[in-house]
Design a protein around this motif. Sequence first.
Motif, mmCIF file in Angstrom:
data_model
loop_
_atom_site.group_PDB
_atom_site.id
_atom_site.type_symbol
_atom_site.label_atom_id
_atom_site.label_comp_id
_atom_site.label_asym_id
_atom_site.label_seq_id
_atom_site.Cartn_x
_atom_site.Cartn_y
_atom_site.Cartn_z
ATOM 1 N N LYS A 22 0.840 -1.207 0.000
ATOM 2 C CA LYS A 22 0.000 0.000 0.000
ATOM 3 C C LYS A 22 0.871 1.252 0.000
ATOM 4 C CE LYS A 22 -1.546 1.658 4.093
ATOM 5 N NZ LYS A 22 -1.258 3.095 4.303
ATOM 6 N N ARG A 94 -4.920 10.337 3.888
ATOM 7 C CA ARG A 94 -3.859 11.306 4.088
ATOM 8 C C ARG A 94 -2.775 11.232 3.015
ATOM 9 N NH1 ARG A 94 0.765 12.671 6.120
ATOM 10 N NH2 ARG A 94 0.715 14.563 7.333
ATOM 11 N N ILE A 120 -3.313 8.461 14.628
ATOM 12 C CA ILE A 120 -2.007 8.013 15.135
ATOM 13 C C ILE A 120 -1.086 9.184 15.477
ATOM 14 C CG2 ILE A 120 -2.124 5.745 14.038
ATOM 15 C CD1 ILE A 120 -0.148 6.720 11.930
ATOM 16 N N ARG A 123 1.139 14.408 12.404
ATOM 17 C CA ARG A 123 1.491 14.297 10.979
ATOM 18 C C ARG A 123 1.864 15.631 10.317
ATOM 19 N NH1 ARG A 123 -0.787 9.165 9.490
ATOM 20 N NH2 ARG A 123 0.995 9.104 8.109
ATOM 21 N N SER A 165 12.015 11.510 6.871
ATOM 22 C CA SER A 165 10.580 11.353 6.619
ATOM 23 C C SER A 165 10.343 10.685 5.261
ATOM 24 C CB SER A 165 9.924 12.737 6.628
ATOM 25 O OG SER A 165 8.765 12.756 5.836
ATOM 26 N N VAL A 166 9.509 9.661 5.280
ATOM 27 C CA VAL A 166 9.157 8.950 4.046
ATOM 28 C C VAL A 166 8.438 9.908 3.098
ATOM 29 C CG1 VAL A 166 7.700 7.092 3.127
ATOM 30 C CG2 VAL A 166 9.032 6.715 5.212
ATOM 31 N N GLY A 167 7.397 10.567 3.621
ATOM 32 C CA GLY A 167 6.580 11.435 2.769
ATOM 33 C C GLY A 167 7.367 12.613 2.214
ATOM 34 N N ALA A 168 8.179 13.261 3.060
ATOM 35 C CA ALA A 168 8.936 14.427 2.579
ATOM 36 C C ALA A 168 9.962 13.999 1.527
ATOM 37 C CB ALA A 168 9.619 15.125 3.754
ATOM 38 N N PHE A 330 4.995 7.968 15.856
ATOM 39 C CA PHE A 330 3.632 8.513 15.931
ATOM 40 C C PHE A 330 3.150 8.519 17.375
ATOM 41 C CE2 PHE A 330 3.782 6.895 11.498
ATOM 42 C CZ PHE A 330 3.679 8.127 10.875
ATOM 43 N N ILE A 372 -5.375 1.429 10.668
ATOM 44 C CA ILE A 372 -5.121 0.140 9.993
ATOM 45 C C ILE A 372 -4.355 -0.825 10.901
ATOM 46 C CG2 ILE A 372 -4.022 -0.953 8.011
ATOM 47 C CD1 ILE A 372 -3.993 1.729 6.624
ATOM 48 N N ARG A 373 -3.249 -0.322 11.467
ATOM 49 C CA ARG A 373 -2.372 -1.251 12.199
ATOM 50 C C ARG A 373 -2.948 -1.603 13.563
ATOM 51 N NH1 ARG A 373 -0.490 -2.348 7.331
ATOM 52 N NH2 ARG A 373 0.243 -0.451 6.334
HETATM 53 N N1 EPU Z 1 6.903 14.594 10.058
HETATM 54 C C1 EPU Z 1 7.002 15.929 10.363
HETATM 55 N N2 EPU Z 1 7.105 16.819 9.329
HETATM 56 C C2 EPU Z 1 7.128 16.436 8.027
HETATM 57 C C3 EPU Z 1 7.021 15.046 7.721
HETATM 58 C C4 EPU Z 1 6.916 14.150 8.770
HETATM 59 O O1 EPU Z 1 6.983 16.308 11.521
HETATM 60 O O2 EPU Z 1 7.232 17.298 7.136
HETATM 61 C C5 EPU Z 1 6.792 13.618 11.164
HETATM 62 C C6 EPU Z 1 5.423 12.951 11.179
HETATM 63 O O3 EPU Z 1 4.472 13.734 11.858
HETATM 64 C C7 EPU Z 1 5.736 11.646 11.880
HETATM 65 C C8 EPU Z 1 7.156 11.317 11.434
HETATM 66 O O4 EPU Z 1 7.694 12.556 10.966
HETATM 67 O O5 EPU Z 1 5.738 11.833 13.257
HETATM 68 C C9 EPU Z 1 7.248 10.255 10.354
HETATM 69 O O6 EPU Z 1 6.574 10.700 9.208
HETATM 70 P P1 EPU Z 1 6.895 10.164 7.741
HETATM 71 O O7 EPU Z 1 6.828 11.333 6.822
HETATM 72 O O8 EPU Z 1 8.136 9.331 7.734
HETATM 73 O O9 EPU Z 1 5.676 9.198 7.494
HETATM 74 P P2 EPU Z 1 4.529 9.332 6.397
HETATM 75 O O10 EPU Z 1 5.114 9.504 5.061
HETATM 76 O O11 EPU Z 1 3.495 10.285 6.865
HETATM 77 C C10 EPU Z 1 4.550 6.767 5.881
HETATM 78 C C11 EPU Z 1 3.527 5.681 5.862
HETATM 79 C C12 EPU Z 1 3.123 5.320 7.280
HETATM 80 C C13 EPU Z 1 4.375 4.869 8.014
HETATM 81 C C14 EPU Z 1 5.436 5.974 7.970
HETATM 82 C C15 EPU Z 1 6.753 5.568 8.607
HETATM 83 C C16 EPU Z 1 2.354 6.080 3.818
HETATM 84 C C17 EPU Z 1 1.085 6.448 3.146
HETATM 85 N N3 EPU Z 1 2.350 6.117 5.124
HETATM 86 O O12 EPU Z 1 3.912 7.881 6.507
HETATM 87 O O13 EPU Z 1 2.227 4.232 7.189
HETATM 88 O O14 EPU Z 1 4.045 4.571 9.344
HETATM 89 O O15 EPU Z 1 5.695 6.323 6.601
HETATM 90 O O16 EPU Z 1 7.249 4.419 8.028
HETATM 91 O O17 EPU Z 1 3.325 5.728 3.171
HETATM 92 C C18 EPU Z 1 0.418 2.870 7.828
HETATM 93 O O18 EPU Z 1 0.585 2.253 6.766
HETATM 94 O O19 EPU Z 1 -0.338 2.458 8.734
HETATM 95 C C19 EPU Z 1 1.145 4.114 8.031
HETATM 96 C C20 EPU Z 1 0.815 4.999 8.953
#
Ligand code: EPU
Length: 425
Positions: A22, A94, A120, A123, A165-168, A330, A372-373
């Motif tokens: 996913k 999200r 969780i 974010r 950060s994964v998303g960033a 989280f 989900i988890r």
């Molecule tokens: N964060 C910030 N600022 C940012 C970006 C992130 O403070 O600009 C913080 C977040 O608030 C969080 C931490 O950094 O506390 C980690 O965030 P990250 O960006 O790494 O995670 P994400 O991209 O939001 C993805 C997965 C999550 C998974 C995390 C970590 C997707 C759609 N989601 O989230 O998956 O837990 O990486 O591996 O890819 C799940 O599948 O249940 C799930 C939550």
Amino acid sequence: MEVLSITGGQHLFGTVRVTGAKNSVLKLMAAALLAQGTTTLTEVPDILDVEIMAELLRRLGCEVDHDGPARRVSITVPEILAHRADYDLVRRMRASICVLGPLLARCGAADVALPGGDNIGSRGLDMHIAGLRKLGAEVTNEHGYLIASTQQRLTGGSIWLDFPSVGATETILMAAVTANGVTVIENAAREPEIVDICQMLINMGASIDGAGTSTLTIEGVEQLEPVAHCTVSDRIVAGTWAVAATMTQGDVTVLNANPAHLESALDKLVSAGAQLSRVDGGFRVVMDNRPLAVDVVTLPYPGFPTDLQPQFIALNAIASGAALVTENLFEARFRFVQELARLGADVRTDGHHALVRGRAHLSGAPVEATDIRAGAGLVLAGLVADGTTTIYGVSHLDRGYADFVPALNGLGARIERIEAESLFT
Ligand code: EPU
């Protein structure tokens, strides 16, 4: 409203096959926006989030053909795209934020509704925004939307992420692949899903060096071409099956899974007493005793994944001994332990830490999945609890676990999906 009804006490035996991740496929779908023409993704999990992302891409002007049973999505991207992602979809998922980078790169503008926090945690998006600004974009927050724009082509830059950060990492990567010049992302995320998207972008014609390391170097190219790409397998779903086999004292072979992507979690299962072996295309978990409690500390990859933390709390809840679980990603992910307590689990939380004292028995009860988890953790607990566990909030599980109920039944579990009303008739 549907619920899951589980009668606990069965050992899980057999073979299960995992599909694509996913947390990769949603980004791969967004990356398709970078090239005009038809991109095809395979090993796509048949989950709700893929349908939501498909709808988002359609509203941007793409034709999306999602064949769930065939595990395939085809996305035909037009020359001119709309660049607005509305709140009604972003609030449902999200991960919609992942269209921000590609839309900015393709259209020079992106208006994406702010997703806000969720069950969780808070974010944040600050690193996404700072990264895009480093590439020359203007980014503002207006009326609940992130408004990003650039008058000319984005320009490469050096970006240091405060946290991997994964998303960033994904947002900046997708914006940088067609920028003018070289972008370097330091302290980049190293998850297998990041490697997967880099691989797809490289096949589309991007120049990316360092995938899977903390430094990504991206040399912008003029244009990308559509491709066919097979999604990396879902390590979190594979890990969930491995925990299920361990908790139920079963024998489960997990196929289309890469144990190298799960080393930290599988190592913990060995410490808990499970026997693990590699098989062709996956791994096998055999357990014939009550598990031993194992401490867990969540960290970015290759550390222990936060997305397996609730499943390991469930394991520790029935283990012999006590374990300390530390959550570093989280802050609200421990909320679900209140639900686990309804099954009799002994878990005390304090900030980032949860102390889990294993109990010989859990007892079935109605519980609510809040993400989900958490849902996966509750299902695992229900599999070993005495009597019947009823799980509300099934839609959360539908977002991440394809065909969960039939797969569990195929391994010998007693679980069914029923209308909640029928519980009272
Ligand atoms: N964060 C910030 N600022 C940012 C970006 C992130 O403070 O600009 C913080 C977040 O608030 C969080 C931490 O950094 O506390 C980690 O965030 P990250 O960006 O790494 O995670 P994400 O991209 O939001 C993805 C997965 C999550 C998974 C995390 C970590 C997707 C759609 N989601 O989230 O998956 O837990 O990486 O591996 O890819 C799940 O599948 O249940 C799930 C939550």
